[in-house]
Design an enzyme around this catalytic site. Structure first.
Site, PDB file in Angstrom:
ATOM      1  N   ASP A 128       0.842  -1.192   0.000  1.00  0.00           N
ATOM      2  CA  ASP A 128       0.000   0.000   0.000  1.00  0.00           C
ATOM      3  C   ASP A 128       0.881   1.247   0.000  1.00  0.00           C
ATOM      4  O   ASP A 128       1.650   1.464   0.938  1.00  0.00           O
ATOM      5  CB  ASP A 128      -0.900  -0.017   1.243  1.00  0.00           C
ATOM      6  CG  ASP A 128      -2.090   0.906   1.125  1.00  0.00           C
ATOM      7  OD1 ASP A 128      -1.981   1.912   0.405  1.00  0.00           O
ATOM      8  OD2 ASP A 128      -3.125   0.644   1.757  1.00  0.00           O
ATOM      9  N   ASP A 129       0.799   2.041  -1.062  1.00  0.00           N
ATOM     10  CA  ASP A 129       1.555   3.303  -1.176  1.00  0.00           C
ATOM     11  C   ASP A 129       3.066   3.078  -1.284  1.00  0.00           C
ATOM     12  O   ASP A 129       3.861   3.933  -0.869  1.00  0.00           O
ATOM     13  CB  ASP A 129       1.279   4.233   0.015  1.00  0.00           C
ATOM     14  CG  ASP A 129      -0.165   4.701   0.076  1.00  0.00           C
ATOM     15  OD1 ASP A 129      -0.942   4.409  -0.845  1.00  0.00           O
ATOM     16  OD2 ASP A 129      -0.528   5.373   1.071  1.00  0.00           O
ATOM     17  N   CYS A 175      -5.816   4.250  -4.014  1.00  0.00           N
ATOM     18  CA  CYS A 175      -5.889   2.835  -3.649  1.00  0.00           C
ATOM     19  C   CYS A 175      -7.123   2.077  -4.125  1.00  0.00           C
ATOM     20  O   CYS A 175      -7.009   1.071  -4.826  1.00  0.00           O
ATOM     21  CB  CYS A 175      -5.732   2.675  -2.139  1.00  0.00           C
ATOM     22  SG  CYS A 175      -6.759   3.780  -1.167  1.00  0.00           S
ATOM     23  N   ARG A 188      -7.562  -1.285  -6.640  1.00  0.00           N
ATOM     24  CA  ARG A 188      -8.019  -2.579  -6.131  1.00  0.00           C
ATOM     25  C   ARG A 188      -9.226  -3.083  -6.917  1.00  0.00           C
ATOM     26  O   ARG A 188      -9.350  -4.287  -7.184  1.00  0.00           O
ATOM     27  CB  ARG A 188      -8.341  -2.448  -4.640  1.00  0.00           C
ATOM     28  CG  ARG A 188      -7.116  -2.184  -3.797  1.00  0.00           C
ATOM     29  CD  ARG A 188      -7.426  -1.577  -2.423  1.00  0.00           C
ATOM     30  NE  ARG A 188      -6.224  -0.976  -1.894  1.00  0.00           N
ATOM     31  CZ  ARG A 188      -5.314  -1.628  -1.156  1.00  0.00           C
ATOM     32  NH1 ARG A 188      -5.519  -2.876  -0.807  1.00  0.00           N
ATOM     33  NH2 ARG A 188      -4.222  -1.021  -0.747  1.00  0.00           N
ATOM     34  N   LYS A 238      -6.359  -5.330   3.768  1.00  0.00           N
ATOM     35  CA  LYS A 238      -7.194  -4.179   3.437  1.00  0.00           C
ATOM     36  C   LYS A 238      -8.102  -4.483   2.249  1.00  0.00           C
ATOM     37  O   LYS A 238      -7.646  -4.982   1.221  1.00  0.00           O
ATOM     38  CB  LYS A 238      -6.292  -2.977   3.124  1.00  0.00           C
ATOM     39  CG  LYS A 238      -7.007  -1.744   2.616  1.00  0.00           C
ATOM     40  CD  LYS A 238      -6.008  -0.610   2.415  1.00  0.00           C
ATOM     41  CE  LYS A 238      -6.594   0.526   1.602  1.00  0.00           C
ATOM     42  NZ  LYS A 238      -5.639   1.630   1.428  1.00  0.00           N
ATOM     43  N   HIS A 282     -11.373  -2.126   1.317  1.00  0.00           N
ATOM     44  CA  HIS A 282     -11.666  -0.767   0.858  1.00  0.00           C
ATOM     45  C   HIS A 282     -12.560  -0.711  -0.375  1.00  0.00           C
ATOM     46  O   HIS A 282     -12.461   0.197  -1.195  1.00  0.00           O
ATOM     47  CB  HIS A 282     -10.361   0.003   0.591  1.00  0.00           C
ATOM     48  CG  HIS A 282     -10.562   1.500   0.658  1.00  0.00           C
ATOM     49  ND1 HIS A 282      -9.670   2.395   0.092  1.00  0.00           N
ATOM     50  CD2 HIS A 282     -11.546   2.254   1.220  1.00  0.00           C
ATOM     51  CE1 HIS A 282     -10.091   3.635   0.313  1.00  0.00           C
ATOM     52  NE2 HIS A 282     -11.237   3.570   0.988  1.00  0.00           N
ATOM     53  N   HIS A 341       1.168   2.470   4.112  1.00  0.00           N
ATOM     54  CA  HIS A 341       0.144   3.519   4.225  1.00  0.00           C
ATOM     55  C   HIS A 341       0.280   4.226   5.575  1.00  0.00           C
ATOM     56  O   HIS A 341       0.737   3.639   6.547  1.00  0.00           O
ATOM     57  CB  HIS A 341      -1.238   2.875   4.105  1.00  0.00           C
ATOM     58  CG  HIS A 341      -2.364   3.830   3.885  1.00  0.00           C
ATOM     59  ND1 HIS A 341      -2.904   4.598   4.899  1.00  0.00           N
ATOM     60  CD2 HIS A 341      -3.074   4.137   2.771  1.00  0.00           C
ATOM     61  CE1 HIS A 341      -3.894   5.330   4.413  1.00  0.00           C
ATOM     62  NE2 HIS A 341      -4.019   5.072   3.119  1.00  0.00           N
ATOM     63  N   ASP A 344      -0.365  -0.589  -4.859  1.00  0.00           N
ATOM     64  CA  ASP A 344      -1.601  -0.020  -5.398  1.00  0.00           C
ATOM     65  C   ASP A 344      -1.399   1.341  -6.040  1.00  0.00           C
ATOM     66  O   ASP A 344      -2.178   1.757  -6.893  1.00  0.00           O
ATOM     67  CB  ASP A 344      -2.688   0.048  -4.322  1.00  0.00           C
ATOM     68  CG  ASP A 344      -2.303   0.907  -3.117  1.00  0.00           C
ATOM     69  OD1 ASP A 344      -1.124   1.295  -3.007  1.00  0.00           O
ATOM     70  OD2 ASP A 344      -3.185   1.166  -2.280  1.00  0.00           O
ATOM     71  N   ASN A 345      -0.367   2.070  -5.646  1.00  0.00           N
ATOM     72  CA  ASN A 345      -0.054   3.388  -6.221  1.00  0.00           C
ATOM     73  C   ASN A 345       1.296   3.835  -5.661  1.00  0.00           C
ATOM     74  O   ASN A 345       1.929   3.107  -4.895  1.00  0.00           O
ATOM     75  CB  ASN A 345      -1.132   4.417  -5.900  1.00  0.00           C
ATOM     76  CG  ASN A 345      -1.585   4.434  -4.453  1.00  0.00           C
ATOM     77  OD1 ASN A 345      -2.723   4.054  -4.150  1.00  0.00           O
ATOM     78  ND2 ASN A 345      -0.717   4.850  -3.547  1.00  0.00           N
ATOM     79  N   LYS A 376       1.665   9.694  -5.007  1.00  0.00           N
ATOM     80  CA  LYS A 376       0.249   9.332  -4.884  1.00  0.00           C
ATOM     81  C   LYS A 376      -0.668  10.541  -5.138  1.00  0.00           C
ATOM     82  O   LYS A 376      -0.314  11.667  -4.816  1.00  0.00           O
ATOM     83  CB  LYS A 376      -0.009   8.777  -3.477  1.00  0.00           C
ATOM     84  CG  LYS A 376      -1.430   8.296  -3.219  1.00  0.00           C
ATOM     85  CD  LYS A 376      -1.558   7.769  -1.800  1.00  0.00           C
ATOM     86  CE  LYS A 376      -2.974   7.325  -1.488  1.00  0.00           C
ATOM     87  NZ  LYS A 376      -3.110   6.815  -0.094  1.00  0.00           N
TER      88      LYS A 376
END
Length: 599
Positions: A41-42, A79, A83, A141, A143, A233, A338-339, A394
């Site tokens: 994540d991130d 994010c 996903r 996660k 989301h 994250h 994710d990014n 991001k």
């Protein structure tokens, strides 16, 4: 009543035929590889060692040496949209997740493309893999919706789930990390659970993933496991022993780190040695900081590195488990992010400081930074280094927001590609059709079990993975996305970008990202025909995917904060309690408002 008479030869033949069919079915089932998708994540482009990082990631190193690294793999720059595309192969707008739910504007709420949750005319790869005989597991996660139980992963094809539904969460406790939530919720198979006292997110996610696989071990069915880490994250948190490894690593600051990573990325061959690179205008002057400011900021990044290191360690535990049960050689592992890296720095915002300390229960004390009840971020300057040598991060459509690491390893990979780098373009939408092909199945198209659904629009990467081609993209194929008014479209070697507000100029620009991955030189004036063509392609994309405009002053982070504050005020008034918290929240909002007006 007619009785069927069978002679001995017929019986023998039928028994042999049945045995053959059963053994063929068993062999076919056993031949299907297990599939694991690991989503950080991130995580920035150069945040792991196979992509030039100084952070110790031996397990991802091993996957890279046995797998294929992609130098030009793209996601969206936020994010939940990523996903949604990963799990469906459908554009995030058409999947219902044009933006994260927390940042949607009231004007967008009428559109089925702006729900922030997966639409019900979408079929996930988990559903299709389950239909194909796979056990389907998910930890981490989500989301993509939870308040309506039909949106939970346990209702979207996953057989076993342990999930956190929000944009992020604390890595040590169940306290909320932003005012949008009262606490960080976790669910197991659709039912809310309480986390153990010794919880740390990366360890917990892998523990649960191993238990899910273990539950069905020995029944000869392949498995699909989706692990969605919270690392890295915000809040950026890591066990002290991991942070301490890096306390002396970042004392020279973000600009030196960005330069070092740039050279490492080039030496690995991920981009050309002569590729130009720009310095982001949000990068602060390290030498202008006081000694105490340097000390504090270098530790912020040390915690970030420790969080990446800890994630890698726990990925290693999963790999060792697969080897111990004899499944590693029959498992395809996909690792990506994710990014790009998170640039937000609410630590310097007085309004958020009030919320963070008095409502959410965090501190930013130096000695315990990154540990339990500690708030930590890395801000824009170190985020730029984490994306090195790319520009932006991001939320933005620059390469640093969209281009992230991706490693694919396992039995489907041609032997000559092991340890190599692919320079083919690839997009997050491509993972869904690729995974289905690996599993020996496919998306049903526009209808599933008598219901109209969204067809997949991603590309199958398997011909690239088995050595049949160098790329699955031709010069007429496009990669396009829009989130919160920031947008990009890639066609051939060219890319147009639009970034709004703040440090950006809110204008479309054209770059040759083959020659200039750092996006240092806008060339729309030199290539007007190319510029016009890509703008036309983007207009088609917006019409086909229901892209809606945002207000002129829209800021995704601010909108998310505003939505969260309004939600908490309504809850407080409805419960007729928490007046002190409400006053603190209103004070914080006033500080944020007047600070924005002043700037």
């Amino acid at each position: 009543m007619c009785k069927l008479k069978l002679n001995s030869q017929t019986v023998v033949f039928l028994v042999a035929l049945t045995t053959l069919l059963l053994s063929t079915w068993a062999a076919a089932s056993a031949a299907k590889p297990n599939i694991i998708v690991i989503l950080a994540d991130d995580l920035g482009y150069s945040d792991i060692a196979p992509y030039g990082s100084e952070i110790n990631t031996p397990n991802l190193d091993q996957l890279a040496q046995q797998g294929l690294r992609f130098s030009r793999y793209y996601t969206t720059a936020s994010c939940a949209p990523t996903r949604a595309m990963l799990l469906t192969g459908v554009d995030s707008h058409r999947a219902g997740v044009a933006n994260i739910a927390e940042a949607l504007t009231p004007a967008q709420s009428h559109s089925p493309f702006y729900r922030g949750t997966l639409n019900h005319n979408i079929v996930t790869i988990a559903t299709l893999l389950k239909d194909a005989g796979y056990h389907t597991n998910m930890t981490g996660k989500w989301h993509l919706g939870y308040e309506d139980p039909s949106l939970m992963p346990s209702q979207r094809g996953f057989e076993q789930t342990v999930m956190m539904p929000f944009s992020g969460g604390d890595n040590w406790t169940q306290q909320a990390y932003i005012p949008n939530y009262r606490k960080t919720l976790w669910f197991e198979n659709g039912k809310e659970i309480t986390l153990p006292e010794d919880f740390y997110s990366s360890e917990f996610i892998v523990d649960k993933a191993i238990k899910q696989i273990e539950k069905h071990r020995g029944d000869k069915q392949p498995f699909f496991s989706y692990l969605a880490f919270q690392a890295v994250h915000i809040p950026v948190q890591a066990p002290r022993e991991y942070t301490e490894k890096y306390l002396n690593t970042y004392q020279s600051g973000w600009s030196v780190l960005r330069d070092n990573r740039e050279q490492a990325v080039k030496d690995l061959g991920l981009i050309a040695q002569d590729a130009p690179v720009k310095t982001m205008n949000t990068t602060l002057d390290w030498e202008g900081l006081s000694a105490e400011e340097k000390r504090f900021n270098s530790k912020r990044m040390a915690v970030y590195a420790g969080m990446v290191d800890a994630m890698d360690f726990h990925i290693g535990r999963l790999v060792e488990y697969l080897k111990a049960i004899g499944e590693y050689d029959n498992t395809v592992i996909i690792f990506t992010s994710d990014n790009g890296p998170e640039p937000s720095d609410p630590a310097v915002n007085a309004g958020f400081s009030l919320i963070r300390e008095h409502m959410l229960g965090y501190t930013s004390d130096f000695e315990t930074l990154g540990e339990r009840y500690s708030w930590n971020t890395i801000g824009t300057s170190f985020a730029s280094a984490a994306a090195s040598p790319l520009g932006h991060y991001k939320f933005h459509s620059g390469e640093g927001g969209m281009r992230v690491p991706m490693i694919i390893s396992g039995p489907i990979l041609a032997e000559q590609l092991q340890g190599q780098i692919s320079h083919s373009k690839a997009f997050v939408k491509d993972l869904a059709p690729t995974i289905l092909t690996i599993a020996g199945t496919q998306h049903p198209g526009s209808e599933y079990k008598g219901k109209t659904i969204e067809p997949q629009t991603g590309k199958d990467l398997l011909p690239l993975l088995n050595g049949g081609t160098d790329t699955v993209y031709n010069d007429s194929d496009i990669i396009a996305y829009e989130i919160g008014g920031n947008a990009a479209l890639i066609k051939g070697d060219y890319k147009i970008t639009y970034n709004r507000g703040g440090q950006n100029d809110s204008l479309w620009h054209l770059y040759n990202i083959e020659q200039d991955p750092g996006e240092t030189q806008a060339i729309e004036k030199q290539r007007p025909a190319v510029f016009s063509d890509l703008l036309s392609e983007y207009e088609i994309y917006t019409r086909q995917n229901g892209v809606l405009p945002v207000p002129e002053d829209y800021n995704q982070t601010v909108q998310a904060g505003r939505n969260g504050a309004v939600k908490r005020i309504k809850e407080t008034l409805a419960n007729n309690k928490g007046i002190l918290s409400l006053l603190l929240l209103l004070t914080a909002m006033a500080i944020i408002f007047f600070k924005r007006r002043k700037t």
